[in-house]
Design a protein around this motif. Structure first.
Motif, short mmCIF file in Angstrom:
data_model
loop_
_atom_site.label_atom_id
_atom_site.label_comp_id
_atom_site.label_asym_id
_atom_site.label_seq_id
_atom_site.Cartn_x
_atom_site.Cartn_y
_atom_site.Cartn_z
N CYS A 86 0.75 -1.25 -0.02
CA CYS A 86 -0.12 -0.13 -0.19
C CYS A 86 0.82 1.21 -0.10
O CYS A 86 0.10 2.37 -0.52
CB CYS A 86 -0.89 -0.05 1.23
N HIS A 87 2.26 0.98 0.48
CA HIS A 87 2.79 2.45 0.72
C HIS A 87 3.36 2.81 -0.66
O HIS A 87 3.76 4.12 -0.84
CB HIS A 87 4.27 2.30 1.70
N SER A 88 3.20 2.19 -1.70
CA SER A 88 3.64 2.69 -3.20
C SER A 88 2.49 3.22 -3.83
O SER A 88 2.80 3.78 -4.91
CB SER A 88 4.21 1.46 -3.87
N CYS A 96 -3.23 1.02 5.62
CA CYS A 96 -3.15 2.10 4.29
C CYS A 96 -3.02 3.46 5.00
O CYS A 96 -2.47 4.53 3.96
CB CYS A 96 -4.35 2.03 3.67
N GLN A 141 -2.71 7.40 2.82
CA GLN A 141 -1.87 7.52 1.57
C GLN A 141 -2.86 7.27 0.46
O GLN A 141 -2.63 7.78 -0.65
CB GLN A 141 -0.98 6.40 1.35
N MET A 142 -3.92 6.86 0.49
CA MET A 142 -5.03 6.92 -0.48
C MET A 142 -6.68 7.01 0.19
O MET A 142 -6.66 6.78 1.45
CB MET A 142 -5.15 5.51 -1.47
N GLY A 201 -8.96 10.64 2.83
CA GLY A 201 -7.55 10.76 2.35
C GLY A 201 -6.93 11.70 3.42
O GLY A 201 -5.76 11.87 3.56
N THR A 208 -0.71 6.22 -3.95
CA THR A 208 -1.22 7.47 -3.43
C THR A 208 -2.86 7.79 -3.85
O THR A 208 -3.25 7.08 -4.64
CB THR A 208 -0.37 8.72 -3.92
N ARG A 209 -3.28 8.80 -3.35
CA ARG A 209 -4.65 9.33 -3.80
C ARG A 209 -4.65 9.69 -5.35
O ARG A 209 -5.68 9.60 -5.75
CB ARG A 209 -5.14 10.53 -3.04
#
Length: 393
Positions: A110-112, A142, A145-146, A365, A114-115
């Motif tokens: 998940c860290h890769s 998560c 980040q999104m 977000g 974004t929104r």
């Protein structure tokens, strides 16, 4: 993404539409929303889903939103031009399930994400327990980040039933998490405000409040309605009065989180749509239709503004918006629900489609992920590679 709607909810229409998507090389997966009132033969949908070469996922909901109106019958069939990452979580109410571990096993870290390039959609059986644990696990994994949004599936009659659509079939007591390769802006608002003093939840059991300030919860609720609304609460009137006076969980620097009261138990407890842990501070809430419509406008504006912020990341806006709106909110609004849908469409600048839910999920977000009731959650999507169109057949 190609979005098509059948107001009749017919078996033959869905079979034909899925066949068309299966033959279209641009379609990689299908998102399916339908109402539980379509009257499909038992077991028919399971068999249909299992025969598809491309994954089909979604849910059975109390009502749909499409073509500028709400529908008690119908089917929304959305062909996606990308293949989303899917995670099915069965037996959600089983406390032995390690939801943290299951969420961590989603493909791709998940860290890769974004929104600007991903949106997490969460569909859950709205009548199961374990939703709070799932929401916490998703937020822990998560973070901010999104955008995350979704809602509770189920039937209008509030009877437990299989309602989560997965490629393997329709499940009860389950959740489905779909990571869509689309940037988004998300707004959430409800418009309800406290009318009572604050009470401490001194005893609770999952979604049942046993006592408030060490008094039977139903007695406290009776007292507040009589004090502020000049109504005498009785068992037959409870559903009507509770729909107009939900409970609100206090949150610092944000709106209260609404909880619907759906029934009272024989021991004087309040049965809610969603869990309320002991130690929370709650109020009895009230609102007018105008308050709710103002909140819907706010949710729309926040979603649009968030998506505009992403344009600097080459995340271009589309005119498509997905809404998860509360069934009980729609019942409270009555005929004014048409006005809410019109407001969300922003003078028809947005093509709004979605569902009426048994509880809503959102974090937009920028805040903690919550399971809401009586709220409006709107996602404005970034422009996908192919054009989107809404067709009524």
């Amino acid at each position: 993404m190609i979005i098509r709607f059948d107001a009749g909810g017919s078996v033959s229409w869905l079979q034909s539409q899925l066949d068309e998507y299966q033959c279209d090389p641009s379609i990689q997966a299908v998102m399916l929303f339908a109402t539980s009132q379509n009257g499909w033969p038992e077991g028919w949908l399971d068999s249909l889903l299992q025969r598809q070469r491309k994954p089909v996922f979604g849910g059975l909901f109390p009502m749909l939103i499409a073509q500028g109106d709400s529908h008690e019958r119908g089917t929304l069939c959305i062909g996606l031009t990308h293949r989303p990452d899917l995670l099915v979580l069965p037996e959600l109410s089983n406390p032995a399930q390690s939801l943290e571990q299951m969420v961590a096993e989603m493909p791709a870290a998940c860290h890769s994400l974004t929104r600007a390039n991903a949106t997490l959609m969460v569909l859950v059986d709205g009548l199961t327990t374990g939703i709070s644990r799932l929401v916490e696990a998703l937020f822990n994994q998560c973070g901010l980040q999104m955008n995350i949004l979704g809602g509770g599936a189920g039937a209008q009659n509030m009877q437990p039933a299989a309602c989560i659509i997965t490629p393997q079939g329709v499940l009860r007591d389950a959740a489905l998490v779909a990571r869509l390769a689309l940037g988004s802006g998300v707004g959430v608002a409800h418009g309800w405000a406290p009318m009572s003093a604050s009470y401490t939840v001194t005893e609770s059991e999952q979604n049942i409040i046993r006592s408030l300030d060490w008094q039977p919860a139903l007695s406290v609720y009776h007292h507040e309605l009589a004090l502020h609304s000049n109504v005498a609460l009785s068992e037959p009137s409870l559903p009507h009065q509770a729909n107009a006076h939900p409970l609100g969980i206090s949150r610092m620097d944000s709106e209260v989180v609404v909880r619907d009261v759906i029934a009272a138990d024989v021991d004087g407890g309040l049965i809610c749509l969603g869990e309320i842990p002991a130690g929370e501070f709650i109020h009895v809430l009230h609102a007018s239709a105008a308050d709710l419509l103002t909140a819907a406008r706010l949710a729309r504006d926040v979603a649009i503004n968030e998506l505009e912020e992403l344009e600097q990341l080459e995340c271009h806006r589309s005119n498509i918006a997905l809404v998860f709106d509360s069934l009980s909110r729609a019942q409270f609004l009555g005929a004014d629900m048409e006005l809410e849908i019109a407001l969300l469409s922003n003078n028809q600048q947005l093509d709004v489609f979605g569902v009426l839910t048994l509880g809503e999920i959102a974090n937009s977000g920028k805040g903690y992920l919550e399971f809401y009731n009586k709220s409006c959650v709107l996602a404005c999507f970034a422009k996908p590679p192919l054009s989107i169109r809404l067709e009524q057949l």
